[in-house]
Scaffold this motif. Sequence first.
Motif, short mmCIF file in Angstrom:
data_model
loop_
_atom_site.label_atom_id
_atom_site.label_comp_id
_atom_site.label_asym_id
_atom_site.label_seq_id
_atom_site.Cartn_x
_atom_site.Cartn_y
_atom_site.Cartn_z
N GLU A 1 -5.95 11.76 11.25
CA GLU A 1 -7.19 11.68 9.98
C GLU A 1 -8.56 10.90 10.04
OE1 GLU A 1 -6.95 9.10 5.57
OE2 GLU A 1 -6.51 8.12 7.24
N VAL B 1 1.60 4.75 11.80
CA VAL B 1 0.22 3.98 10.78
C VAL B 1 -0.06 2.83 11.78
CG1 VAL B 1 0.02 2.63 9.34
CG2 VAL B 1 1.59 4.89 8.37
N ASP C 1 1.13 -1.17 0.24
CA ASP C 1 0.24 0.21 0.03
C ASP C 1 0.94 1.53 -0.11
OD1 ASP C 1 -1.98 1.85 0.05
OD2 ASP C 1 -2.53 1.21 2.50
N ARG D 1 -1.35 11.38 -6.92
CA ARG D 1 -0.45 10.60 -6.42
C ARG D 1 1.52 10.96 -8.21
NH1 ARG D 1 -1.62 5.25 -2.96
NH2 ARG D 1 -2.49 6.73 -1.69
N PHE E 1 -10.11 -1.54 0.87
CA PHE E 1 -9.81 -2.17 -0.93
C PHE E 1 -10.53 -3.06 -1.42
CE2 PHE E 1 -5.86 -0.67 0.52
CZ PHE E 1 -5.98 1.19 1.02
N HIS F 1 -2.21 -0.69 11.26
CA HIS F 1 -1.98 -2.37 10.76
C HIS F 1 -0.69 -2.04 10.72
CE1 HIS F 1 -3.68 0.77 8.03
NE2 HIS F 1 -2.39 0.20 7.23
N GLN G 1 -2.08 -6.24 4.87
CA GLN G 1 -1.80 -5.02 6.12
C GLN G 1 -2.47 -5.85 7.51
OE1 GLN G 1 -3.30 -1.81 3.50
NE2 GLN G 1 -1.49 -0.18 4.37
N ASP H 1 -2.62 7.85 10.78
CA ASP H 1 -3.33 7.37 9.79
C ASP H 1 -4.27 6.68 10.64
OD1 ASP H 1 -2.87 6.53 7.28
OD2 ASP H 1 -3.18 4.20 8.10
N VAL H 2 -6.20 7.01 9.86
CA VAL H 2 -7.24 6.29 10.09
C VAL H 2 -7.38 6.13 11.23
CG1 VAL H 2 -7.74 4.39 7.67
CG2 VAL H 2 -6.20 3.71 9.75
N PHE I 1 -7.07 -2.98 5.17
CA PHE I 1 -6.97 -3.02 4.12
C PHE I 1 -6.05 -4.12 3.43
CE2 PHE I 1 -7.62 0.73 7.24
CZ PHE I 1 -7.87 1.39 6.55
N HIS J 1 -3.18 12.27 -1.26
CA HIS J 1 -2.76 11.26 -1.26
C HIS J 1 -3.80 10.21 -1.67
CE1 HIS J 1 -2.76 10.63 2.43
NE2 HIS J 1 -2.12 8.75 1.53
N ASP J 2 -5.23 10.47 -0.97
CA ASP J 2 -6.32 9.40 -1.21
C ASP J 2 -7.29 10.25 -2.55
OD1 ASP J 2 -5.03 8.29 0.20
OD2 ASP J 2 -5.77 8.85 2.78
N ARG K 1 -6.53 5.71 -6.89
CA ARG K 1 -5.61 6.73 -6.26
C ARG K 1 -4.27 7.14 -6.81
NH1 ARG K 1 -5.66 4.83 -0.05
NH2 ARG K 1 -4.66 2.81 -1.48
N TYR L 1 1.82 2.45 3.37
CA TYR L 1 1.53 2.58 4.25
C TYR L 1 1.03 0.93 5.49
CZ TYR L 1 -0.01 7.32 3.96
OH TYR L 1 -0.30 8.65 3.84
N ARG M 1 1.03 13.47 11.50
CA ARG M 1 -0.04 12.80 10.60
C ARG M 1 -1.24 11.26 10.90
NH1 ARG M 1 -2.04 9.06 6.93
NH2 ARG M 1 -3.55 9.92 6.19
C1 GLC Z 1 -5.57 5.87 5.19
C2 GLC Z 1 -4.19 6.41 4.30
C3 GLC Z 1 -4.64 5.38 2.71
C4 GLC Z 1 -3.97 4.43 3.17
C5 GLC Z 1 -4.86 3.46 3.95
C6 GLC Z 1 -4.40 2.13 4.74
O1 GLC Z 1 -6.61 6.14 4.41
O2 GLC Z 1 -3.71 7.60 3.63
O3 GLC Z 1 -3.74 6.89 1.86
O4 GLC Z 1 -3.92 3.65 2.15
O5 GLC Z 1 -4.99 4.20 5.37
O6 GLC Z 1 -3.43 3.00 6.18
#
Ligand code: GLC
Length: 468
Positions: A263, A101, A61, A393, A146, A104, A169, A201-202, A165, A324-325, A389, A64, A199
């Motif tokens: 996020e 992140v 990913d 990018r 996904f 996961h 992951q 992630d999720v 995801f 980026h998403d 996405r 990520y 930042r």
């Molecule tokens: C967040 C990230 C994204 C990634 C996902 C899983 O939404 O911004 O790019 O694929 O988490 O980590």
Amino acid sequence: MTEQLWWQTGIIYQIYPRSFMDSNADGVGDLPGIRSRLDYIQSLNVQAVWLSPIFPSPMHDFGYDVADYCGIHPLFGTMADFDALLADVHSRGLKLLLDLVPNHTSDEHPWFIESRSSRDNPKRDWYFWRDPAPDGGPPNNWLSTFGGPAWTFDPHTGQYYLHQFVSQQPELNYRNPEVLAAMLDSMRFWLDKGVDGFRVDVIWMMIKDEQLRDEALNSDWDGFNPYDRIQHNYTHNQPEVHDLIREMRKVLDAYDERMMVGEIYLPNDSLMKYYGQDLDECHLPFNFQLILAPWKASVVRKLVDDYEAVLPAGGWPNWVLGNHDQHRLATRVGPAQARVANMLLLTLRGTPTCYYGDEIGMENVAIPPHMIQDPPAVKQPELAHIVGRDPERTPMQWDDSPNAGFAPEGVQTWLPVAPDYKTRNVAAQDADPASMLNYFRALTALRQSEPALITGSYRSVDAGMEDV
Ligand code: GLC
């Protein structure tokens, strides 16, 4: 008002490292590349640079999926390159945010390798392992963002593991306190180096329903993305997530002026809770409304008014136009409105986040089917135009030389360079006083010199016209 901190007065600039600047001609951007472009970054009058993940990763990913929270992927450089970048960023009075992140890991992370090795491994419970349902299928109906089920069967131990995801992951189990302790240590590793924050992630998905109950069908499903076929009432926004975030915040608060931005894709009432009851959670819970709402003046006015109205006392607002998403701003609203949108972003009350390339109006790039790489698009080719996405990018457009100055001529870049790079690029816009880039800079300079634009209050004014 108390004195404002850097993350309140400044602008955050998001860099997708794979696509910013390639210094070693392998077609992928890297840390020395970013370092070589700091003059440009500074010319935008931004305060902080947020780097999407730069850690060791098998890149299922695109970073990520983290295999080591305390290292640098060789694609991006070495730890020495990172230290040099951080030092240069700081010497310019700028700040650096990393992408944490925690939800996961990669399936190649040593924690997961141990966890999957046997049912009685001490790290088994660091992830979610469950027996198959009576029919041999997944333990519940949860879906991967996904595409497909959120569970993958591991024949070695005869159980399924959870991943929201890609299957590479696996999700960490934050009901086990050892997991949180390990993640907090990873944060300290970077904070000790001087990183200014994260930042995250999720962040709103970090904890799941304790009983892993089935999720209810979504009666409002629009029929497009299969992930939305069910509600996510047991995987998203669980009440216990706030305990985790408070622990993360305590780690940050043990240092000077560090911050985290979470996020979170949630409606206002839930989003506001992520500031924390005593403002003891996220410094900024990302506010994505300008990305998600239809681009109409009346709609935008209402969402700004509504957001301002529900902000908790002392909660600092923030605004985002791209990341980026999400499809590129200039593609979503058109090139002319992209300028208007940037003006809004840079003059609304609160911290703006700008995605690299939006300052020159970069657009989505059509990716030929054989070059599609983003997992949701690869997995669901029929939905690639919606969920893919890659288009947002693509390599930064620096000048009109082959590969747009991102990589030397002849190098195969990891994603194609936009077809419009000869005319839409930093060098051309630098030289044009009326360009989007110079307009962006004029706005950021104005913002810096006018306290009203940073700490002033906000009120909408009725123009008596639907689209003004
Ligand atoms: C967040 C990230 C994204 C990634 C996902 C899983 O939404 O911004 O790019 O694929 O988490 O980590």
